[in-house]
Design an enzyme around this catalytic site. Structure first.
Site, mmCIF file in Angstrom:
data_model
loop_
_atom_site.group_PDB
_atom_site.id
_atom_site.type_symbol
_atom_site.label_atom_id
_atom_site.label_comp_id
_atom_site.label_asym_id
_atom_site.label_seq_id
_atom_site.Cartn_x
_atom_site.Cartn_y
_atom_site.Cartn_z
ATOM 1 N N GLU A 155 8.840 -7.307 -6.438
ATOM 2 C CA GLU A 155 9.237 -6.128 -7.196
ATOM 3 C C GLU A 155 7.866 -5.546 -7.849
ATOM 4 O O GLU A 155 7.353 -6.041 -8.533
ATOM 5 C CB GLU A 155 10.136 -6.669 -8.619
ATOM 6 C CG GLU A 155 10.904 -5.607 -9.031
ATOM 7 C CD GLU A 155 10.048 -4.818 -10.113
ATOM 8 O OE1 GLU A 155 9.324 -3.704 -9.632
ATOM 9 O OE2 GLU A 155 10.138 -5.204 -11.400
ATOM 10 N N GLU A 208 0.280 5.062 -9.484
ATOM 11 C CA GLU A 208 1.091 4.371 -10.729
ATOM 12 C C GLU A 208 -0.060 4.408 -11.822
ATOM 13 O O GLU A 208 -1.027 3.778 -11.775
ATOM 14 C CB GLU A 208 1.599 3.253 -10.587
ATOM 15 C CG GLU A 208 2.249 2.740 -11.774
ATOM 16 C CD GLU A 208 2.896 1.322 -11.259
ATOM 17 O OE1 GLU A 208 2.449 0.452 -10.684
ATOM 18 O OE2 GLU A 208 4.236 1.102 -11.619
ATOM 19 N N LYS A 255 3.839 -19.261 -12.443
ATOM 20 C CA LYS A 255 2.683 -18.793 -13.014
ATOM 21 C C LYS A 255 2.635 -17.320 -13.716
ATOM 22 O O LYS A 255 3.230 -16.450 -13.034
ATOM 23 C CB LYS A 255 1.497 -18.564 -11.999
ATOM 24 C CG LYS A 255 0.064 -18.169 -12.582
ATOM 25 C CD LYS A 255 -1.123 -17.728 -11.609
ATOM 26 C CE LYS A 255 -0.957 -15.977 -11.668
ATOM 27 N NZ LYS A 255 -1.463 -15.498 -12.840
HETATM 28 O O1 TXE Z 1 -1.308 -6.796 -11.672
HETATM 29 P P1 TXE Z 1 -1.429 -8.123 -10.703
HETATM 30 P P2 TXE Z 1 -2.491 -6.065 -12.223
HETATM 31 C C1 TXE Z 1 0.968 -2.347 -11.831
HETATM 32 C C2 TXE Z 1 0.313 -1.645 -12.562
HETATM 33 C C3 TXE Z 1 -0.973 -2.121 -12.958
HETATM 34 C C4 TXE Z 1 -1.165 -2.746 -11.327
HETATM 35 C C5 TXE Z 1 -2.447 -3.729 -11.336
HETATM 36 O O2 TXE Z 1 0.093 -0.037 -11.914
HETATM 37 O O3 TXE Z 1 -2.091 -1.244 -13.388
HETATM 38 O O4 TXE Z 1 -0.169 -3.181 -10.904
HETATM 39 O O5 TXE Z 1 -2.098 -4.577 -12.406
HETATM 40 C C6 TXE Z 1 -0.979 -12.532 -9.939
HETATM 41 N N1 TXE Z 1 -1.708 -14.129 -5.344
HETATM 42 N N2 TXE Z 1 1.910 -3.530 -12.228
HETATM 43 O O6 TXE Z 1 -3.608 -6.481 -11.204
HETATM 44 O O7 TXE Z 1 -2.706 -8.651 -10.503
HETATM 45 C C7 TXE Z 1 -1.294 -11.998 -11.587
HETATM 46 O O8 TXE Z 1 -2.195 -13.302 -11.719
HETATM 47 C C8 TXE Z 1 -0.573 -14.300 -5.922
HETATM 48 C C9 TXE Z 1 3.068 -3.065 -12.028
HETATM 49 O O9 TXE Z 1 -2.888 -6.760 -13.575
HETATM 50 O O10 TXE Z 1 -0.206 -7.749 -9.500
HETATM 51 C C10 TXE Z 1 -0.262 -11.778 -12.290
HETATM 52 O O11 TXE Z 1 0.152 -13.117 -12.628
HETATM 53 N N3 TXE Z 1 -0.569 -14.023 -7.397
HETATM 54 C C11 TXE Z 1 4.114 -4.365 -12.406
HETATM 55 C C12 TXE Z 1 0.666 -11.126 -11.407
HETATM 56 O O12 TXE Z 1 0.116 -11.413 -10.260
HETATM 57 C C13 TXE Z 1 -1.484 -13.065 -7.862
HETATM 58 C C14 TXE Z 1 3.681 -4.892 -13.656
HETATM 59 C C15 TXE Z 1 0.746 -9.728 -11.608
HETATM 60 O O13 TXE Z 1 -0.621 -9.270 -11.746
HETATM 61 C C16 TXE Z 1 -2.619 -12.690 -6.880
HETATM 62 C C17 TXE Z 1 1.712 -5.359 -13.420
HETATM 63 C C18 TXE Z 1 -2.614 -13.284 -5.693
HETATM 64 N N4 TXE Z 1 -3.552 -13.116 -4.800
HETATM 65 C C19 TXE Z 1 1.380 -4.564 -13.066
HETATM 66 N N5 TXE Z 1 -3.245 -11.737 -7.584
HETATM 67 C C20 TXE Z 1 5.508 -4.070 -12.495
HETATM 68 N N6 TXE Z 1 5.955 -3.824 -11.020
HETATM 69 O O14 TXE Z 1 6.287 -4.052 -13.380
HETATM 70 C C21 TXE Z 1 -2.865 -11.463 -8.641
HETATM 71 N N7 TXE Z 1 -1.868 -12.346 -8.992
#
Ligand code: TXE
Length: 480
Positions: free
Chosen positions: A248, A384, A173
């Site tokens: 990660e 962050e 996904k």
């Molecule tokens: O990320 P999400 P968000 C950090 C960064 C950002 C914060 C929130 O600080 O501001 O996280 O970002 C999927 N079960 N990073 O909320 O939600 C979602 O659909 C399974 C750091 O936008 O973590 C997407 O595909 N999956 C980071 C993926 O998780 C779920 C990069 C990441 O989105 C889910 C991005 C659930 N319950 C954000 N809920 C890095 N490490 O590089 C959401 N997702």
């Protein structure tokens, strides 16, 4: 514009419930397409297809599997311009960056694991006069790969490539904010002859599609990159089912500048490590710590060069800082700038939303922002932000620099700038981060372990680590 569809069992499908989400171009702040708002029913179909394909894919000769993955890599290279444009439109990043970094890295990921899998070997342990052991590593089964929006195709392939190379079948996904290149990738998989069901891509929201992947009992391993809060939810769901997990998560990475550094290199690379991809890289060095004797000189030069960065239309060659990924994320970044002021920080440059003219008039742009005058423990320095915002703080001794660097719940990466070799080793050894760069940043050898300590996650990606993650060891002991 292409209507995005799910990719299940080798074909493209509408979501079962027939619902769609809007796909927004962040540089324009406007909807430019639709993507499936899938749910658990779509995930069920995807897992069914992946489970059915597992036996033949995992048993396929390595050379044949490798050839298919290499064919996908070649097609990514062929479509470099098209994929880079799609990535830029979907994510907001400068087109130039997508062309130079994101898309070439996506094909490199495929190629790296397509060839790595050809070099694996099994271990054997001989018990003198008694027995011989040999250890096999076989694909774990159906793997779930969930990726974020900051480096969409780059991180999507970083998970899928080792999973497929190891012999797993995959339900993946991409982020609902940046689904386009994963969709284009699915077309390339069909063109390259990837057998049906080996890779399945279900589009939609994390709470629905992501959660359903994590909950599905037939998905045996979850590889996730994203926010720490989401990582906790995934860990809580997966733990009672004893799934393998690779998480990660975020970072709040220190960038340590010692007075004996190569000043020009430290400043110019720190500009990149602060503002590349609008600061939306988990490896960005958002806490800059500078030895006091160099502090003012560094701050003056850093601010001068930050002001020179062009914030603009991602399609413009001159643009260095593009749009943030979404309105919600832009507001989050702006709220952190307000917080920094409330906590006593002084904004030396930036601090505001940028309103451009023409096509990008309603896009989500924020000025590269430099904040000074904050202590280590404030929220601005602890949480962050994931945007073009950095703080700069002075330190007096090496011990103080190390303690400041470690005074954070995250532990993903750190950068050190010093010409003193002994110091570099000493400090690198004491910093609690999974990745340390000395006199460089984001220099990546795909063979090295990649991942963080503390709240930055569990497990490591890269090299053999990822191939081990997607396989299970079995020891066979034969009495002599
Ligand atoms: O990320 P999400 P968000 C950090 C960064 C950002 C914060 C929130 O600080 O501001 O996280 O970002 C999927 N079960 N990073 O909320 O939600 C979602 O659909 C399974 C750091 O936008 O973590 C997407 O595909 N999956 C980071 C993926 O998780 C779920 C990069 C990441 O989105 C889910 C991005 C659930 N319950 C954000 N809920 C890095 N490490 O590089 C959401 N997702």
């Amino acid at each position: 514009m292409d209507q995005i569809l799910n990719y299940i069992d080798g074909k493209h499908f509408e979501p079962v419930a027939g619902k769609y989400l809007e796909n927004i171009n962040p540089a324009e702040g406007k909807t430019y397409g639709m993507l499936p708002d899938s749910d658990a029913e779509d995930v069920k179909l995807a897992v069914k297809a992946a489970s059915a394909a597992f036996a033949s894919w995992s048993a396929m000769p390595l050379s044949k599997r490798s050839a298919i993955l290499l064919a996908i890599a070649d097609l990514i290279d062929r479509d470099l311009d098209k994929l880079a444009l799609a990535e830029s439109m979907d994510q907001g990043k400068p087109l130039k960056l997508a062309k130079a970094v994101d898309i070439p890295r996506a094909s490199a990921n495929m190629r790296f694991y397509a060839t790595a899998s050809m070099h694996t070997s099994s271990e054997s342990h001989f018990m003198e006069g008694e027995a011989i052991n040999y250890t096999t590593r076989t694909a774990i089964g159906v793997a779930g790969c969930i990726s974020p929006w900051n480096l969409p195709l780059y991180l999507f392939t970083w998970k899928i490539a080792p999973a497929l190379a190891a012999g797993c079948t995959v339900v993946a996904k991409p982020s609902e904010l940046t689904p386009m290149t994963a969709y284009l990738f699915s077309k390339l998989c069909i063109e390259a002859g990837l057998p049906a069901g080996v890779l399945n891509i279900v589009h939609g929201l994390g709470g629905k599609v992501g959660q359903a992947i994590v909950e599905h009992p037939e998905v045996r391993a979850i590889s996730f990159t994203g926010g720490t809060v989401t990582g906790k939810t995934i860990a809580a769901t997966a733990a009672p089912m004893f799934k393998k997990l690779s998480l990660e998560l975020g970072g709040k990475n220190p960038n340590l500048i010692f007075a004996d550094c190569d000043f020009e290199q430290a400043v110019s690379t720190s500009i990149n490590s602060s503002f590349s991809n609008q600061g939306e890289i988990c490896l960005c060095g958002s806490r800059i710590l500078v030895e006091r004797s160099l502090y003012q000189k560094f701050v003056d030069e850093f601010v001068k060069r930050t002001k020179e960065l062009t914030v603009g239309d991602p399609l413009d060659e001159k643009t260095r800082v593009g749009a943030l990924v979404s309105e919600g994320h832009m507001n989050k970044v702006l709220s952190y700038i307000d917080l920094a002021k409330k906590e006593g920080g002084k904004i030396l440059c930036g601090g505001k939303r940028v309103v451009l003219s023409g096509r990008c008039a309603t896009g989500y742009f924020v000025e590269p922002t430099v904040v000074v005058g904050l202590d280590q423990s404030c929220r601005t320095n602890q949480e962050e932000i994931f945007g073009p915002v950095v703080t700069i703080m002075p330190f007096d001794t090496e011990e103080e620099a190390i303690s400041y660097a470690n005074s954070n719940a995250y532990g993903l990466s750190a950068t050190l700038w010093t010409e003193n070799l002994k110091r570099a080793h000493r400090v690198a050894h004491q910093i609690k981060s999974g990745i340390i760069w000395v006199n460089c940043w984001l220099l990546r050898d795909l063979r090295t372990p990649f991942g963080g300590m503390k709240q930055s996650g569990i497990g490591r990606e890269g090299g053999w680590e990822a191939l081990r993650f997607f396989t299970e060891a079995k020891n066979v002991c034969i009495k002599l």
